[in-house]
Design an enzyme around this catalytic site. Sequence first.
Site, short mmCIF file in Angstrom:
data_model
loop_
_atom_site.label_atom_id
_atom_site.label_comp_id
_atom_site.label_asym_id
_atom_site.label_seq_id
_atom_site.Cartn_x
_atom_site.Cartn_y
_atom_site.Cartn_z
N VAL A 103 -1.53 -5.31 2.63
CA VAL A 103 -0.51 -5.52 4.16
C VAL A 103 0.91 -4.57 3.64
CG1 VAL A 103 0.09 -5.78 6.38
CG2 VAL A 103 -1.45 -6.98 4.80
N CYS A 104 0.64 -2.74 4.51
CA CYS A 104 1.79 -2.48 4.43
C CYS A 104 1.82 -1.60 3.04
CB CYS A 104 2.81 -2.57 4.61
SG CYS A 104 4.33 -2.34 5.08
N THR A 105 3.33 -1.60 2.87
CA THR A 105 3.32 -0.80 1.24
C THR A 105 3.28 -2.00 0.03
OG1 THR A 105 5.44 -1.83 1.66
CG2 THR A 105 5.11 0.92 1.49
N SER A 156 -2.56 -0.65 7.70
CA SER A 156 -1.16 -0.34 7.44
C SER A 156 0.56 -1.16 8.01
CB SER A 156 -1.39 0.93 9.37
OG SER A 156 -0.23 1.50 9.05
#
Lengths: 207, 207
Positions: A103-105, A156
Site C-alpha cells: 500500500v502507498c510507498t 496507490s
Amino acid sequence: MDEASSIGIVLFDGFELLDVFGPVEILGQIRDRFRIDLIGQSAGPVTSAQGPQVLADHAYDDAPACDIVLVPGGIGTRRLVEDEAFLRWLSGWTSGARYVTSVCTGSGLLAAAGLLDGYRATSNKRAFGWASALGHDVEWVPQARWVEDRTRWTSSGVSAGMDMALALVERLCGEETALKAADAVEYDWHRDPSWDPFAAKNGLVLG
Amino acid sequence: MDEASSIGIVLFDGFELLDVFGPVEILGQIRDRFRIDLIGQSAGPVTSAQGPQVLADHAYDDAPACDIVLVPGGIGTRRLVEDEAFLRWLSGWTSGARYVTSVCTGSGLLAAAGLLDGYRATSNKRAFGWASALGHDVEWVPQARWVEDRTRWTSSGVSAGMDMALALVERLCGEETALKAADAVEYDWHRDPSWDPFAAKNGLVLG
C-alpha cells in the site's frame, strides 16, 4: 481457496496507520479465511507515523512464512530503502508467498528489495517520483488505484489499500464475500483499478 | 480554531480498528492542529475486535480533559452498555468537551451514558435496532452518513468515521485543509451527510 490464508503485515517505525488497518479491517470481516500476523523489527511496540503504537506479534527474524505479504508505506520507508539488512530479509521472507502486496510507498520498499523487477506497479501519487526511481525494470503505472501483475499487487496511496484488499478478497473468496465485507464496513468500494483522480491532481497525467 | 485541539479516543477490548484509525489517519494529516491521546481501561495494550493490539496512552481514571472525544464501535460495545462504572466515567469525562463524537456503534455507548438525550444521532446500519433502543429522547436518524447536532457528532458504520472526521476538520480548520487531508490519503470523501446507501441495503429505508 478452501483453507485459511496466513497474512503477514510488515511493521516498522513510521508506518502509515491506515495502510495497515484499512486492509486489516477488510480482511477481519472474513476471519475464518485469514490469519493475520503483524511482523516488526522485534516483537512488541512499533510506533506509527501518526503516533499510536501497535504491538508486533513476531520479530522479522522469527516471522512465520505467510501466503500473503502486505507492506505498508509511511515516512519510515525513506530510511528503510537504504537498509540493506532489511531489504535482504524482506526479499528472503517473501520468497514463498503466493501474493506480495503493498500500500502507498510500500511499493518503494518492494522495488528497493528487487521484488518488483519485471513487474508493473504503482504507488502513492505524492511520492510517485521517489518510488518510481527505485528498482530495475519496473513498469511504474502513474494512473491506477491499484495494479495487479501476477503475484505482485501494489496499491496507490493510503485508502487505496482498502480497494485492493477487497479485490484480493474477491479473487480468493469470490465476489459475494467481497461485497459483503464492503457493506459490513459501509465502505464505498472502488472496483475499477483504473479509477484514480489523484494522478491528475498530482500532475502525473493530464487532468 | 487557532490553537491545537486535544482529541481523546476511547479504547476498549473489542473496539473496531477502522473506527479509530480512519479518523486518526485523517487528523494525523494536520498534526500541528490536533494532539491525539488514546484512552484505555488502563494504560498499555488494548485488543481490537480484529485482533491487533494497540497501546493506550492513559487509563480512564487518569485521562486528560480533551476538547474533542471520539468513541468507536465494535463488538466490545455490547458489554460496555451494561457497565455502569464505565458509563458514569464516560459521562463525567466528556462533560467539558467541545465535541463528543462517535463512529459506528460507539453512538450506542454515548446513548447508554445519556450523552445523546435530546439530540439527533445515527449509528451503524446493521446494528441500528440495537443502538436505537438505547438512551432517552434520542432522535435516531436511519439514513445518514453522519449526523451533526450541536456538540454531538455521530457517524454511521466504520468507514463513515473518515467522512465525519473530514467534516470536523472542515469545521475547525476550513475547507482547504480538509480537502488537502482527503487528497493526502487519496480518500474519496463523501461530503454529503445524507449520502447513505447502506440504510436501504439494511432495510432501514425504502431502496
